[in-house]
Design a protein around this motif. Structure first.
Motif, PDB file in Angstrom:
ATOM      1  N   THR A  66       4.157  57.255  73.114  1.00  0.00           N
ATOM      2  CA  THR A  66       5.167  56.783  73.912  1.00  0.00           C
ATOM      3  C   THR A  66       6.628  56.365  73.209  1.00  0.00           C
ATOM      4  OG1 THR A  66       4.628  54.319  73.789  1.00  0.00           O
ATOM      5  CG2 THR A  66       3.710  55.466  75.716  1.00  0.00           C
ATOM      6  N   PHE A  67       7.597  56.562  74.136  1.00  0.00           N
ATOM      7  CA  PHE A  67       8.829  56.018  73.375  1.00  0.00           C
ATOM      8  C   PHE A  67       9.570  54.948  74.133  1.00  0.00           C
ATOM      9  CE2 PHE A  67       8.061  60.608  72.330  1.00  0.00           C
ATOM     10  CZ  PHE A  67       8.048  60.708  71.147  1.00  0.00           C
ATOM     11  N   HIS A  68      10.098  53.980  73.164  1.00  0.00           N
ATOM     12  CA  HIS A  68      10.677  52.900  73.795  1.00  0.00           C
ATOM     13  C   HIS A  68      12.255  52.514  73.659  1.00  0.00           C
ATOM     14  CE1 HIS A  68       6.687  51.603  74.765  1.00  0.00           C
ATOM     15  NE2 HIS A  68       6.145  52.209  73.629  1.00  0.00           N
ATOM     16  N   THR A  72      11.590  52.255  69.193  1.00  0.00           N
ATOM     17  CA  THR A  72      10.130  52.179  68.721  1.00  0.00           C
ATOM     18  C   THR A  72       9.439  53.345  69.442  1.00  0.00           C
ATOM     19  OG1 THR A  72      10.190  49.644  68.495  1.00  0.00           O
ATOM     20  CG2 THR A  72       8.043  50.762  68.445  1.00  0.00           C
ATOM     21  N   ALA A  73       8.637  53.786  68.524  1.00  0.00           N
ATOM     22  CA  ALA A  73       7.559  54.836  69.022  1.00  0.00           C
ATOM     23  C   ALA A  73       6.049  54.299  68.908  1.00  0.00           C
ATOM     24  CB  ALA A  73       7.497  55.964  68.379  1.00  0.00           C
ATOM     25  N   GLU A  97      15.966  65.315  65.560  1.00  0.00           N
ATOM     26  CA  GLU A  97      17.078  66.450  65.433  1.00  0.00           C
ATOM     27  C   GLU A  97      17.934  66.314  66.536  1.00  0.00           C
ATOM     28  OE1 GLU A  97      14.901  70.008  64.324  1.00  0.00           O
ATOM     29  OE2 GLU A  97      14.282  69.437  62.399  1.00  0.00           O
ATOM     30  N   ALA A  98      17.228  66.273  67.814  1.00  0.00           N
ATOM     31  CA  ALA A  98      18.149  66.096  69.031  1.00  0.00           C
ATOM     32  C   ALA A  98      19.033  64.853  69.075  1.00  0.00           C
ATOM     33  CB  ALA A  98      16.990  66.182  70.173  1.00  0.00           C
ATOM     34  N   GLY A  99      19.188  63.925  68.113  1.00  0.00           N
ATOM     35  CA  GLY A  99      19.953  62.966  68.432  1.00  0.00           C
ATOM     36  C   GLY A  99      19.237  61.516  68.537  1.00  0.00           C
ATOM     37  N   TYR A 100      18.014  61.456  68.905  1.00  0.00           N
ATOM     38  CA  TYR A 100      17.255  60.203  69.362  1.00  0.00           C
ATOM     39  C   TYR A 100      16.721  59.566  68.104  1.00  0.00           C
ATOM     40  CZ  TYR A 100      17.764  62.130  73.824  1.00  0.00           C
ATOM     41  OH  TYR A 100      18.110  62.688  75.135  1.00  0.00           O
ATOM     42  N   LEU A 101      16.983  58.322  67.940  1.00  0.00           N
ATOM     43  CA  LEU A 101      16.599  57.417  66.936  1.00  0.00           C
ATOM     44  C   LEU A 101      14.972  56.756  66.834  1.00  0.00           C
ATOM     45  CD1 LEU A 101      17.729  55.980  64.323  1.00  0.00           C
ATOM     46  CD2 LEU A 101      18.363  54.166  65.686  1.00  0.00           C
ATOM     47  N   ILE A 102      14.536  56.979  66.136  1.00  0.00           N
ATOM     48  CA  ILE A 102      12.949  56.449  65.793  1.00  0.00           C
ATOM     49  C   ILE A 102      13.132  55.438  64.751  1.00  0.00           C
ATOM     50  CG2 ILE A 102      10.592  56.764  65.845  1.00  0.00           C
ATOM     51  CD1 ILE A 102      10.974  59.396  67.076  1.00  0.00           C
ATOM     52  N   GLU A 103      13.319  54.097  64.959  1.00  0.00           N
ATOM     53  CA  GLU A 103      13.375  53.229  63.829  1.00  0.00           C
ATOM     54  C   GLU A 103      11.963  52.868  63.156  1.00  0.00           C
ATOM     55  OE1 GLU A 103      16.078  50.226  64.959  1.00  0.00           O
ATOM     56  OE2 GLU A 103      17.637  51.171  64.066  1.00  0.00           O
ATOM     57  N   ASP A 104      10.940  52.791  64.335  1.00  0.00           N
ATOM     58  CA  ASP A 104       9.473  52.031  64.034  1.00  0.00           C
ATOM     59  C   ASP A 104       8.567  52.710  64.791  1.00  0.00           C
ATOM     60  OD1 ASP A 104       7.610  50.148  62.803  1.00  0.00           O
ATOM     61  OD2 ASP A 104       7.955  48.869  64.617  1.00  0.00           O
ATOM     62  N   VAL A 105       7.521  52.891  64.123  1.00  0.00           N
ATOM     63  CA  VAL A 105       6.055  53.519  64.795  1.00  0.00           C
ATOM     64  C   VAL A 105       5.153  52.603  64.686  1.00  0.00           C
ATOM     65  CG1 VAL A 105       4.482  55.465  64.793  1.00  0.00           C
ATOM     66  CG2 VAL A 105       7.239  56.094  64.242  1.00  0.00           C
ATOM     67  N   ILE A 106       4.515  52.078  65.946  1.00  0.00           N
ATOM     68  CA  ILE A 106       3.366  51.308  65.649  1.00  0.00           C
ATOM     69  C   ILE A 106       2.086  52.299  66.025  1.00  0.00           C
ATOM     70  CG2 ILE A 106       2.239  49.482  67.099  1.00  0.00           C
ATOM     71  CD1 ILE A 106       4.923  48.546  67.957  1.00  0.00           C
ATOM     72  N   ASP A 152       1.920  43.353  71.117  1.00  0.00           N
ATOM     73  CA  ASP A 152       3.023  43.785  70.268  1.00  0.00           C
ATOM     74  C   ASP A 152       4.220  44.214  71.212  1.00  0.00           C
ATOM     75  OD1 ASP A 152       1.523  44.010  68.086  1.00  0.00           O
ATOM     76  OD2 ASP A 152       0.797  46.113  68.568  1.00  0.00           O
ATOM     77  N   PHE A 153       3.934  44.480  72.500  1.00  0.00           N
ATOM     78  CA  PHE A 153       5.097  44.819  73.273  1.00  0.00           C
ATOM     79  C   PHE A 153       5.553  43.738  74.301  1.00  0.00           C
ATOM     80  CE2 PHE A 153       3.883  48.981  71.773  1.00  0.00           C
ATOM     81  CZ  PHE A 153       5.019  49.468  71.533  1.00  0.00           C
ATOM     82  N   GLU A 154       4.986  42.527  74.092  1.00  0.00           N
ATOM     83  CA  GLU A 154       5.384  41.264  74.815  1.00  0.00           C
ATOM     84  C   GLU A 154       5.047  41.722  76.265  1.00  0.00           C
ATOM     85  OE1 GLU A 154       8.969  40.270  73.625  1.00  0.00           O
ATOM     86  OE2 GLU A 154       8.561  39.509  71.716  1.00  0.00           O
TER      87      GLU A 154
END
Length: 206
Positions: A66-68, A72-73, A97-106, A152-154
């Protein structure tokens, strides 16, 4: 039909079609859906299968990731071994590459070693407005992992078990999303599948 998932997905049925024909029909439906989404302005990122891997259900990627909106993913533990091969780093590469940011992976996937599973949006129905996660427990949905995810996701967990008739027995429905869905202004739920009266009342209350 995926033999590894059919052991507790009782909705699967063998068809009188060769696997090659079934795959061709599924691919045609997938391509048509992508075209429809793109036709109304939705940006769709398509990642092709790795033909060296046996991934019969990879057309349904919603179960492993999932992407948030906070960049976060999350990666999820899957019941079937042949579904675990769908988790490929190059998928994340394509998205970035398509321009989406993933800063953290749980990453919850280590739970597979303990035989615990939580199959993402198959088992989690998330009410983001009211910050709740509905989950029907099954061999694919561990209560322990659900609570960890909600922390984790409150989110507040709403836990129950949904059943279906299988050869004269009541067996847990493998994924919550086959008996329940939430839309913006309405919900659809098969309350008759929740045998426990208290659990049914609790779901209605929430």
């Amino acid at each position: 039909m995926n033999e590894q998932t059919a052991v507790n997905n009782y909705f699967q049925e063998g068809l009188h079609l060769a696997n090659e024909q079934i795959n061709k029909k599924a691919q045609e439906e997938f391509d048509a859906f992508v075209d429809k989404l793109r036709g109304v302005g939705v940006n769709v990122i398509v990642v092709d299968d790795d033909e060296k891997l046996d991934t019969p259900d990879s057309i349904f990627p919603n179960n492993w990731v999932t992407f948030h909106e906070d960049a976060t993913a999350a990666l999820y533990p899957l019941f079937a071994e042949n579904r675990r091969r769908e988790r490929r780093p190059e998928v994340f590469d394509k998205i970035e590459e398509a321009g989406y940011l993933i800063e953290d992976v749980i990453d919850y996937t280590s739970a597979e070693e303990e035989g615990l599973f939580l199959e993402s949006t198959g088992v989690l129905i998330i009410d983001r407005v009211n910050e709740k996660a509905y989950c029907a427990l099954s061999p694919r949905a561990s209560e322990e992992l659900l609570i960890e995810f909600c922390e984790d996701f409150e989110l507040t967990p709403v836990i129950f078990t949904a059943y279906q008739d299988v050869d004269g027995r009541r067996m847990p429905i493998y994924h919550t999303n086959v008996m329940m869905c939430l839309a913006e202004n309405f919900a659809v739920i098969c309350l008759d599948s929740i045998d426990d009266t208290k659990e049914r009342k609790n779901v209605i209350k929430h």
